[in-house]
Design an enzyme around this catalytic site. Structure first.
Site, short mmCIF file in Angstrom:
data_model
loop_
_atom_site.label_atom_id
_atom_site.label_comp_id
_atom_site.label_asym_id
_atom_site.label_seq_id
_atom_site.Cartn_x
_atom_site.Cartn_y
_atom_site.Cartn_z
N CYS A 155 -4.29 -11.57 -28.37
CA CYS A 155 -3.68 -10.89 -29.52
C CYS A 155 -4.71 -10.04 -30.26
CB CYS A 155 -2.99 -11.91 -30.41
SG CYS A 155 -1.88 -11.17 -31.62
N HIS A 179 0.40 -15.50 -26.72
CA HIS A 179 -0.54 -16.55 -27.14
C HIS A 179 -0.48 -17.77 -26.24
CE1 HIS A 179 -1.84 -14.97 -31.11
NE2 HIS A 179 -0.73 -14.28 -31.00
N GLU A 221 -2.52 -20.11 -26.06
CA GLU A 221 -3.03 -21.30 -26.78
C GLU A 221 -1.94 -21.96 -27.61
OE1 GLU A 221 -3.15 -18.35 -27.84
OE2 GLU A 221 -3.53 -18.14 -29.99
#
Lengths: 75, 243
Positions: free
Chosen positions: B84, B194, B196
């Site tokens: 990002c 994302h 994560e």
């Protein structure tokens, strides 16, 4: 010396902000408006205005997506 | 294996990134003023709003002291993952081609998207299967991937597009549905979604873990020797070792 840098999206790059403004103006009765682009302006006092171009290339603008114009402002 | 997650003033996803990294190895935070990377095997530039995203997303962060070290690390072949805002920083730093523009909708988009794995033979995707679909969230306002047509053609020809938004799911108007690109050498990778945030069943998908598992597998393979590192899947590596 005061410099004014005008930064706008490069021609050919889709500019949704400009389009949104372009669509909004006729709604207020402002007809005959085309090619609206929204950019930003940076004003700075500089000792050497000849270095502003390099500042634009390296930081103030992203030359891949933006074009810039440097104006010297009278005070 | 140790991963380093860079924290800038304004980062906000560094702790999730750290947690995701710790699922596959050791990990620690690196500070934006650090000038050395403390011997990490791979670097993650996390999401957020580094330096307030003033001027343009990623424009100021690229001048942080740590980015000098990250640039050197990348040029020497080290693995760098930008997520990002991290992707935006890597583009601004010239470590990845292209730029991220405001979403076509001009709105912040936060939703789960399907991503198609275009290449599964890179350090960032080797734990995936080619053509596999990963479900990972996006959350951004400035995620429209742009590069001039000529560069896009080059990226496609070099196989640098590693992830694409599945058909009809492009959340931001990215050209050619590009969700993640690598540099030519494939040791630097940036993506807007994302991974994560998709490593725990609690939040739905765990598909994001594949990216971190890929990095870990690659670092481990490098340890075992360049032949293993070049190999795609674990079974190929075992086969080669036996022969």
């Amino acid at each position: 010396m005061r410099a004014r840098v005008l930064i706008r999206p490069k021609e050919g790059i889709l500019d949704p902000q400009g389009q949104a403004v372009e669509r909004a103006l006729p709604a207020l009765g402002f007809d005959g408006v085309a090619n609206v682009h929204v950019g930003r302006m940076v004003e700075l006092d500089v000792d050497d205005v000849s270095r502003v171009g390099e500042m634009c290339e390296r930081l103030l603008a992203n030359p891949l997506i933006e074009e810039y114009e440097i104006l010297v402002v009278e005070r | 294996m140790k991963l380093g997650v860079v924290r800038f003033p304004g980062s906000c996803d560094e702790l999730d990134a750290l947690r995701a990294c710790r699922l596959v190895g050791d990990a620690e935070l690196l500070w934006h003023r650090d000038r050395d990377l403390r011997g990490v095997d791979a670097v993650v530039i996390p999401g957020g709003f580094s330096y307030g995203d003033y001027l343009r997303a990623g424009a100021i962060a690229r001048f942080a002291p740590v980015m000098g070290a990250v640039g050197e690390f990348a040029r020497s072949g080290g693995l760098v993952l930008g997520i990002c805002n991290g992707f935006q920083v890597l583009c601004e730093a010239g470590l990845l081609p292209g730029a991220l523009l405001p979403n076509l909708s001009l709105r912040f988009v936060c939703r789960q998207v399907d991503l198609v794995v275009e290449r599964a033979d890179t350090p960032f995707t080797r734990a995936c299967d080619p053509g596999e679909v990963l479900s990972i969230p996006v959350k951004h306002t400035t995620g429209r991937y742009y590069a001039p047509e000529r560069i896009l053609d080059e990226l496609e020809a070099n196989g640098q597009v590693l992830l694409r938004y599945a058909e009809g799911q492009n959340p931001n108007g990215s050209l050619r549905d590009i969700a993640g690109v690598a540099n030519e050498r494939k040791n630097v990778f940036g993506l807007m979604p994302h991974p994560e945030h998709a490593v725990d069943p609690l939040t739905g998908s765990t598909d994001g873990a594949r990216i971190f598992e890929s990095i870990a597998a690659h670092v481990e393979a490098l340890r075992r020797g360049p032949l293993a590192a070049a190999g795609g899947s674990a079974s190929a590596v075992v086969g080669r070792g036996a022969a």
